[in-house]
Write a protein that holds these residues in place. Structure first.
Motif: not given
Lengths: 341, 506
Positions: A158-159, A161, A167, A187-192, A196, A198, A205
């Motif tokens: 989970x560390x 990113x 989704x 740690x999965x983060x959506x960027x829209x 974005x 890439x 980031x």
């Protein structure tokens, strides 16, 4: 006098509202001598995107094989393709409206609660192509191979990113698939949006990202990113490892990717379906299509009929259960009789 | 490579298509209800089979022309054609009512030209370094910029500050409708599939500004409609123009820079430019919101400077920043080019070709714009009972054509009646739309920041100096609204001056 003018004014507006409403409910029925008029092809993703590009490159080739009829392309994006599909569903089953959509239609809308529609509500024409996702990192990243990334992710769950677009998107499911089968956690983060993600990776980031092969090849060639694997069993690009080869535990669900398919309404007369299938299969053999798909690392599929369902059922079961296990899907695939594979 | 690009651009067809594009862009942008976004959606099918040079010429022409065209309908009818023209109407429409529309549009046009050239200069000379800096902007920096954008709501309010905030919050609330960007769960959709893709920005814009204005005009008896007398000249005097120069330069810099950031979208550029002008121009001839020329010039210049900016991430990284550049990237792909960092090294003449096209279209629509404006001004003399039905038709067409969706027409109608209701109770509409534009961005950015910092937002923020500066700036703006802080600032500045004066005497 004033009041009369305003009344006219109001009437014009009402007329417009009613005209739109009637236009929505218009119906036509014709089956003989198919096709004897223009065919509408609805692409369920926005103009200028990948699915749109695939559809627009393929349709002219299919058009050539359908006699004199023209195929007119319309984009009806929204709700991961569910809106355009509903539009086609409301059209008569006469083969004059083709649906160009992606595999989200196979169960993803159902489990995510977006729509009750499913690919089984339509009649398949052909499975066109697969867009393969990749797992990639910045060229300055500490990991040089997939194994290094996996063991690092396992040692500190989970560390790291990981970025993805949205989704249920290609990158999201690819990331979930990757975590699930490698017993690691990100740690999965959506960027829209794919672009974005890439940008976030190149700017440092995000440390790992999942995008379709085509959208990272440019950066790969320029040496900005390292592609650790493609989600396939066979090597797609020389020098980039195939996930199924380096990590055999993945091989049973591979190749995994977002597939583009052409559907028509269920109950479309069989001769029409056959005609469309034939035209589509033949169009895939066109040199123009080969040039296009080679250039963009798009894998041509070509399944029709039973083979279509075999591919789609496997995809459906893999993907929906992954989404459910990750807590993304709000409804269980079991509710929709989707077996776990 | 520049030579090759130039010879490509000097093809008579390319020049004609750019001119045609600019011309139709200006017209489409200027027609209330029709928007650049709609035009680009239609351009995809139109240019798909063309050769790439021709397609690019057309797309760039429409883009550049359309952005300017949007100001015409914003100024003349208070119906902005794109979210980025919202601020243009704040001062533009009062100016039109005062019979100064010609001058306002003339100034906007010349300012846009300068802005466009400055943006282009940034693109031509510093594209690679700018794209590097732009990449260093991550979720924290974006959240800061979006916060700045949201703060402008308070500054953009006409009259009641409280009403503006409430209106902004309504916009934010509306922006949450649709599929949750993180979990994909439907929010406030009430089982409607169409609402899953959210409340369309352009349809609601057309409704809030266009349809609501039409309904509003219906209430005014025809003999009471304001007659606009002298239209005045399109070309501004040198004196008026000279006053605009600082605003033009600052707005150009804001526009070009925001345009280069792929993650915020170009709309913020015009908000920030307007806000900046309102703060920095101390003594406008007319107060902002009542018809200050600066209020028209600032957002329009930023809009145009932004075009050069948006090309930077597209050409250096293969990352489109808005709808139009996404379509351009589609055109690259269709014509066998791979968008990405190799685009500039592999096909440098393409880069210069685009630079030249942008330059060309800027010059072309400087003239087209000035020429067309004269005719569009005649709109003001058309009686509303004849004009408004036409505008109604355009609103319907414009709302539908964005996504070929009848549901967008319904959104437009609902927004129209809501906007009318707001107008009658003297509620500002601008903040609603700004809230709607920035809401989903703010939602995503805030949650992204929370996830990346694993909840420790402040701790992580301290490691990001640029983000800290942006947030400090935002904080300062909020504090500036508080009387106690203002007085404290005043007195401390006074003290500082006294000390300095004292030292001088020494």
């Amino acid at each position: 006098m004033v009041r009369v003018k305003n009344g006219v004014f109001f009437a014009v507006m009402l007329l417009f509202i009613s005209m739109t409403l009637t236009a929505m409910g218009k119906k036509e029925q014709k089956t003989a001598n198919y096709p004897d008029k223009d065919i509408e092809a609805v692409i369920t993703w926005g103009a200028g995107g990948l699915t749109d590009n695939i559809g627009r490159n393929f349709m002219p080739l299919m058009e050539k094989r359908l006699g004199g009829s023209k195929i007119i392309i319309q984009n009806k994006p929204g709700a991961s393709g569910a809106i355009g599909s509903q539009y086609v569903k409301n059209k008569p089953a006469d083969g004059y409206t083709l649906l160009v959509t992606t595999t989200e239609a196979a169960g993803v809308w159902n489990v995510m609660g977006l729509s009750d529609l499913d690919v089984t509500d339509f009649q398949p024409i052909i499975l066109l192509s697969t867009l393969n996702p990749t797992c990639y990192v910045k060229s300055s990243a500490p990991w040089n191979s997939l194994q290094e990334l996996i063991s690092d992710a396992q040692s500190r769950p989970g560390k790291i990113i990981a970025g993805y677009a949205a989704p249920g998107s290609l990158g999201h499911v690819a990331g979930l698939l990757f975590s699930e089968y490698s017993n690691s956690k990100f740690n999965m983060v959506p960027f829209g949006g794919g672009g974005k993600v890439k940008a976030a990776l190149l700017g440092g980031h995000v440390e790992v990202a999942f995008n379709p092969l085509i959208s990272v090849m440019g950066d790969y060639k320029a040496g900005n990113v390292k592609i650790l694997a493609t989600f396939s069993n066979d090597t797609l690009v020389k020098g980039i490892p195939a996930l199924g080869k380096v990590e055999p535990r993945f091989s049973k669900v591979l190749p995994w990717g977002l597939m583009v398919m052409i559907l028509v309404n269920k109950d479309t007369p069989v001769p029409i379906v056959k005609k469309l299938e034939e035209a589509a299969r033949d169009a895939l053999k066109d040199q123009k299509w080969k040039d296009f798909s080679d250039k963009y690392y798009i894998q041509t599929m070509g399944q029709t009929g039973k083979d279509f369902w075999k591919k789609i059922d496997l995809w459906k079961s893999t993907t929906t259960w992954l989404l459910y296990d990750a807590g993304v899907a709000e409804k269980s695939p079991a509710d929709f009789n989707i077996p776990r594979n | 490579m520049f030579g090759a690009a130039l010879s490509n651009a000097l093809d008579i067809n390319v020049i004609l298509l750019t001119a045609l594009g600019s011309f139709s862009g200006v017209i489409i942008g200027a027609l209330p209800g029709l928007s650049v976004t709609m035009a680009t959606a239609l351009l995809v099918s139109l240019t798909f089979s063309w050769s790439m040079n021709y397609a690019l010429a057309m797309i760039i022409g429409v883009y550049a022309g359309g952005v300017f065209g949007g100001s015409i309908s914003a100024v003349l009818l208070n119906i902005p054609g794109a979210p980025s023209s919202i601020c243009t109407g704040f001062d533009g429409y009062p100016l039109a009512k005062q019979g100064k529309a010609a001058m306002a549009l003339g100034l906007a046009r010349i300012g846009s030209f300068i802005g466009g050239i400055i943006g282009l200069f940034f693109l031509a000379s510093f594209a690679p370094p700018i794209s590097k800096i732009a990449l260093s902007f991550g979720p924290f920096e974006y959240l800061g910029l979006i916060t700045l954008g949201l703060i402008t709501i308070g500054n953009l309010s006409e009259g009641s500050f409280l009403k503006a905030i409430i209106a902004g919050l309504i916009g934010l609330l509306l922006s949450t409708v649709g599929m949750d960007p993180f979990y994909g769960t439907p929010r406030f959709t009430f089982g409607s599939m169409e609402l899953l893709s959210g409340i369309g920005l352009i349809p609601s814009l057309i409704g809030f500004f266009g349809l609501s204005e039409i309904i509003y005009q219906m209430r005014i008896p025809s003999h009471k409609h304001q007659k606009v007398g002298q239209l005045g000249k399109v070309l501004p005097t040198l004196r008026t123009f000279r006053k605009m120069v600082p605003v033009i330069l600052r707005s150009s810099a804001i526009g070009a820079w925001i345009g280069a950031l792929p993650g915020v979208g170009s709309t913020i550029a015009s908000f920030l430019a307007y806000d900046n002008a309102k703060k920095t121009v101390k003594n406008p001839d007319v107060p902002f919101g009542k018809g200050a020329y600066e209020g028209v010039v600032a957002p329009e210049v930023a809009n145009n400077a932004m075009i050069g900016g948006t090309m930077i991430p597209l050409l250096t990284l293969g990352i489109p920043g808005d709808a139009v550049t996404a379509v351009m990237m589609g055109a690259f792909i269709v014509h066998g080019l791979q968008p990405g960092p190799m685009l500039m090294t592999k096909t440098p003449d393409l880069f210069w070709f685009i630079v030249i096209l942008l330059f060309l279209s800027n010059i072309l629509f400087l003239f087209i714009g000035l020429f067309v404006t004269k005719y569009f001004l005649k709109i003001l003399s058309i009686r509303p009972e004849s004009l408004m039905p036409i505008v109604t038709v355009l609103c319907f067409v414009g709302a539908y054509a964005i996504r070929n969706s009848p549901f967008d027409i319904i959104i437009m109608i609902v927004a129209g009646f809501l906007g009318y209701f707001f107008k009658t109770i003297k509620f500002p509409i601008g903040p609603v739309v700004i809230g709607l534009v920035l809401g989903s961005m703010a939602d995503g950015a805030l949650r992204r920041v929370t996830m990346i910092s694993e909840g420790n937002i402040l701790g992580k923020l301290l490691t990001r100096p640029i983000a800290m500066v942006i947030f400090m700036f935002a904080l300062l703006q909020i504090l500036d609204q508080i009387t106690v802080f203002k007085e404290w600032k005043k007195s401390s500045i006074l003290k500082l001056r006294n000390i300095l004066a004292f030292k001088k005497q020494d």
